[in-house]
Design a protein around this motif. Structure first.
Motif, PDB file in Angstrom:
ATOM      1  N   LEU A  93       0.601  -1.221  -0.146  1.00 18.88           N
ATOM      2  CA  LEU A  93       0.468   0.084   0.053  1.00 18.88           C
ATOM      3  C   LEU A  93       0.944   1.005  -0.128  1.00 18.88           C
ATOM      4  CD1 LEU A  93      -2.458  -0.986   2.865  1.00 18.88           C
ATOM      5  CD2 LEU A  93      -3.108  -0.688   0.594  1.00 18.88           C
ATOM      6  N   ARG A  94       1.917   1.228   0.971  1.00 16.63           N
ATOM      7  CA  ARG A  94       3.179   2.574   0.612  1.00 16.63           C
ATOM      8  C   ARG A  94       3.919   2.119  -0.228  1.00 16.63           C
ATOM      9  NH1 ARG A  94       3.240   6.677   4.029  1.00 16.63           N
ATOM     10  NH2 ARG A  94       5.070   5.345   4.531  1.00 16.63           N
ATOM     11  N   LYS A  95       4.601   0.896  -0.551  1.00 15.37           N
ATOM     12  CA  LYS A  95       5.384   1.656  -1.878  1.00 15.37           C
ATOM     13  C   LYS A  95       4.982   1.558  -2.804  1.00 15.37           C
ATOM     14  CE  LYS A  95       9.238   0.881   1.402  1.00 15.37           C
ATOM     15  NZ  LYS A  95      10.282   1.867   1.198  1.00 15.37           N
ATOM     16  N   SER A 106      -6.632   2.556   7.352  1.00 19.39           N
ATOM     17  CA  SER A 106      -7.577   2.255   6.482  1.00 19.39           C
ATOM     18  C   SER A 106      -7.940   1.015   5.937  1.00 19.39           C
ATOM     19  CB  SER A 106      -8.044   3.492   6.285  1.00 19.39           C
ATOM     20  OG  SER A 106      -7.970   4.858   7.507  1.00 19.39           O
ATOM     21  N   GLU A 107      -7.376   0.858   5.165  1.00 19.56           N
ATOM     22  CA  GLU A 107      -6.856   0.318   3.966  1.00 19.56           C
ATOM     23  C   GLU A 107      -7.103  -1.786   3.940  1.00 19.56           C
ATOM     24  OE1 GLU A 107      -7.526  -1.098  -0.651  1.00 19.56           O
ATOM     25  OE2 GLU A 107      -8.653   0.873   1.333  1.00 19.56           O
ATOM     26  N   VAL A 108      -6.326  -1.344   5.291  1.00 24.54           N
ATOM     27  CA  VAL A 108      -5.487  -3.020   5.593  1.00 24.54           C
ATOM     28  C   VAL A 108      -7.235  -3.158   6.458  1.00 24.54           C
ATOM     29  CG1 VAL A 108      -4.488  -3.947   7.579  1.00 24.54           C
ATOM     30  CG2 VAL A 108      -3.304  -2.526   6.321  1.00 24.54           C
ATOM     31  N   LEU A 111      -9.162  -4.487   3.469  1.00 31.47           N
ATOM     32  CA  LEU A 111      -8.763  -5.252   3.020  1.00 31.47           C
ATOM     33  C   LEU A 111      -8.588  -6.816   3.429  1.00 31.47           C
ATOM     34  CD1 LEU A 111      -5.391  -4.118   1.401  1.00 31.47           C
ATOM     35  CD2 LEU A 111      -7.504  -5.391  -0.030  1.00 31.47           C
ATOM     36  N   LEU A 112      -8.766  -6.770   5.182  1.00 34.62           N
ATOM     37  CA  LEU A 112      -9.197  -7.819   5.669  1.00 34.62           C
ATOM     38  C   LEU A 112     -10.678  -8.683   5.122  1.00 34.62           C
ATOM     39  CD1 LEU A 112      -7.103  -7.105   8.926  1.00 34.62           C
ATOM     40  CD2 LEU A 112      -6.697  -9.161   7.231  1.00 34.62           C
ATOM     41  N   ASP A 113     -11.201  -7.852   6.255  1.00 31.55           N
ATOM     42  CA  ASP A 113     -12.730  -7.679   5.228  1.00 31.55           C
ATOM     43  C   ASP A 113     -12.918  -8.488   4.025  1.00 31.55           C
ATOM     44  OD1 ASP A 113     -13.037  -5.844   7.857  1.00 31.55           O
ATOM     45  OD2 ASP A 113     -14.588  -4.110   6.512  1.00 31.55           O
ATOM     46  N   ARG A 114     -12.145  -7.540   3.302  1.00 34.28           N
ATOM     47  CA  ARG A 114     -12.648  -8.669   1.920  1.00 34.28           C
ATOM     48  C   ARG A 114     -12.160  -9.815   1.746  1.00 34.28           C
ATOM     49  NH1 ARG A 114     -13.933  -6.637  -2.987  1.00 34.28           N
ATOM     50  NH2 ARG A 114     -13.433  -4.008  -2.482  1.00 34.28           N
ATOM     51  N   VAL A 115     -11.592  -9.827   2.566  1.00 32.81           N
ATOM     52  CA  VAL A 115     -10.487 -11.516   2.897  1.00 32.81           C
ATOM     53  C   VAL A 115     -11.617 -12.473   3.237  1.00 32.81           C
ATOM     54  CG1 VAL A 115      -8.562 -11.180   1.342  1.00 32.81           C
ATOM     55  CG2 VAL A 115      -8.483 -11.231   3.542  1.00 32.81           C
ATOM     56  N   ARG A 116     -12.347 -11.789   4.075  1.00 38.64           N
ATOM     57  CA  ARG A 116     -12.771 -12.847   5.423  1.00 38.64           C
ATOM     58  C   ARG A 116     -12.282 -13.080   6.697  1.00 38.64           C
ATOM     59  NH1 ARG A 116     -15.886 -16.978   1.389  1.00 38.64           N
ATOM     60  NH2 ARG A 116     -17.007 -15.242  -0.017  1.00 38.64           N
ATOM     61  N   LEU A 117     -11.302 -12.551   6.882  1.00 32.80           N
ATOM     62  CA  LEU A 117     -10.790 -12.272   7.942  1.00 32.80           C
ATOM     63  C   LEU A 117     -10.809 -10.862   9.189  1.00 32.80           C
ATOM     64  CD1 LEU A 117      -6.866 -13.135   6.929  1.00 32.80           C
ATOM     65  CD2 LEU A 117      -8.633 -14.225   8.101  1.00 32.80           C
ATOM     66  N   PRO A 118     -10.607 -11.380  10.237  1.00 35.04           N
ATOM     67  CA  PRO A 118     -11.310 -10.498  11.657  1.00 35.04           C
ATOM     68  C   PRO A 118     -10.652  -9.530  11.505  1.00 35.04           C
ATOM     69  CG  PRO A 118     -10.908 -12.115  12.314  1.00 35.04           C
ATOM     70  CD  PRO A 118     -10.936 -12.788  10.930  1.00 35.04           C
ATOM     71  N   ARG A 119     -10.815  -8.076  11.704  1.00 37.25           N
ATOM     72  CA  ARG A 119      -9.636  -7.234  12.034  1.00 37.25           C
ATOM     73  C   ARG A 119      -9.297  -7.184  13.172  1.00 37.25           C
ATOM     74  NH1 ARG A 119     -12.859  -1.586  10.455  1.00 37.25           N
ATOM     75  NH2 ARG A 119     -13.525  -2.218   8.522  1.00 37.25           N
ATOM     76  N   ARG A 120      -9.284  -7.889  14.263  1.00 38.12           N
ATOM     77  CA  ARG A 120      -8.070  -8.240  15.479  1.00 38.12           C
ATOM     78  C   ARG A 120      -6.705  -8.842  14.890  1.00 38.12           C
ATOM     79  NH1 ARG A 120      -8.861 -13.331  16.670  1.00 38.12           N
ATOM     80  NH2 ARG A 120     -11.099 -14.187  16.084  1.00 38.12           N
TER      81      ARG A 120
END
Length: 223
Positions: A93-95, A106-108, A111-120
């Motif tokens: 995202l940065r590079k 915010s984008e992280v 993306l976690l939501d998009r691949v169905r992983l909990p943000r925690r």
């Protein structure tokens, strides 16, 4: 010669399944398309630009990284064990996209939501995750670049059968939502049949057959 006389194109939102036994040239082809190996002959074009020659500048390398991303077979090997989930996804995202720290955070989450992983899990490390979770992180990291083409190299072969099904479902969902072109590599016809629009069969580095998934699987023309 690892791969010879292979030619194909992948339109937006389409999946080409690449199958063949071990040593047939699948991974060599994947690495070449992703820019990690250089072809000795032939041309690789993505987004209308030639990727066959070395990048001429840092800007060109960043552009190539944004256009094509690869997800590898072993998620534990492809993730840095010392980098958290957030750090792994933040780097492209940065590079590659030049996002600020705040925008990248915010984008992280997105993306976690998009691949169905909990943000925690953003603060977790690869050793704390299951194989399926690690592979989803690897997919999120690849998506972070905003690629047009996603190369999936045996991404389910190291996973349990039940986990394989959920990852395949995710890949299909991402293709439909994002309009990705996908090169899906496997030695498993059953897996490829569930995701591919077209199938190419490699043997000894040569494309022996190429057609719709239905035609290749139901009525193969090559022995």
């Amino acid at each position: 010669v690892a791969v010879e006389d292979v030619s194909f194109g992948i339109p937006e939102a389409e999946t080409l399944g690449l199958v063949g036994e071990s040593g047939s040239g699948k991974t060599t082809l994947a690495l070449t398309i992703a820019g990690l190996e250089r072809p000795t002959q032939g041309t690789i074009t993505a987004c209308g630009r030639d990727r066959s020659r070395p990048a001429r500048s840092a800007r060109d390398r960043r552009r190539r990284g944004r256009e094509v991303q690869i997800v590898f077979q072993d998620p534990f090997d492809s993730l840095n064990p010392r980098a958290s989930v957030a750090a792994a996804i933040t780097r492209p995202l940065r590079k590659l996209r030049g996002l600020s720290r705040a925008d990248a955070r915010s984008e992280v989450d997105r993306l976690l939501d998009r691949v169905r992983l909990p943000r925690r899990l953003s603060g977790a490390y690869p050793a704390e995750l299951s194989g399926g979770e690690c592979q989803r992180v690897a997919i999120a990291r690849a998506l972070a670049a905003g690629p047009d083409l996603l190369v999936c190299d045996e991404i389910t072969s190291a996973l349990d059968t039940s986990v394989q099904a959920s990852v395949l479902e995710l890949i299909e969902e991402l293709r439909a939502e994002l309009g990705l072109a996908l090169l899906f590599i496997s030695h498993d016809f059953g897996v490829v049949a569930s995701v591919a629009d077209r199938i190419m069969v490699l043997e000894h580095g040569i494309a022996r057959e190429h057609g719709t998934a239905e035609a290749v699987l139901a009525d193969p023309s090559h022995p």
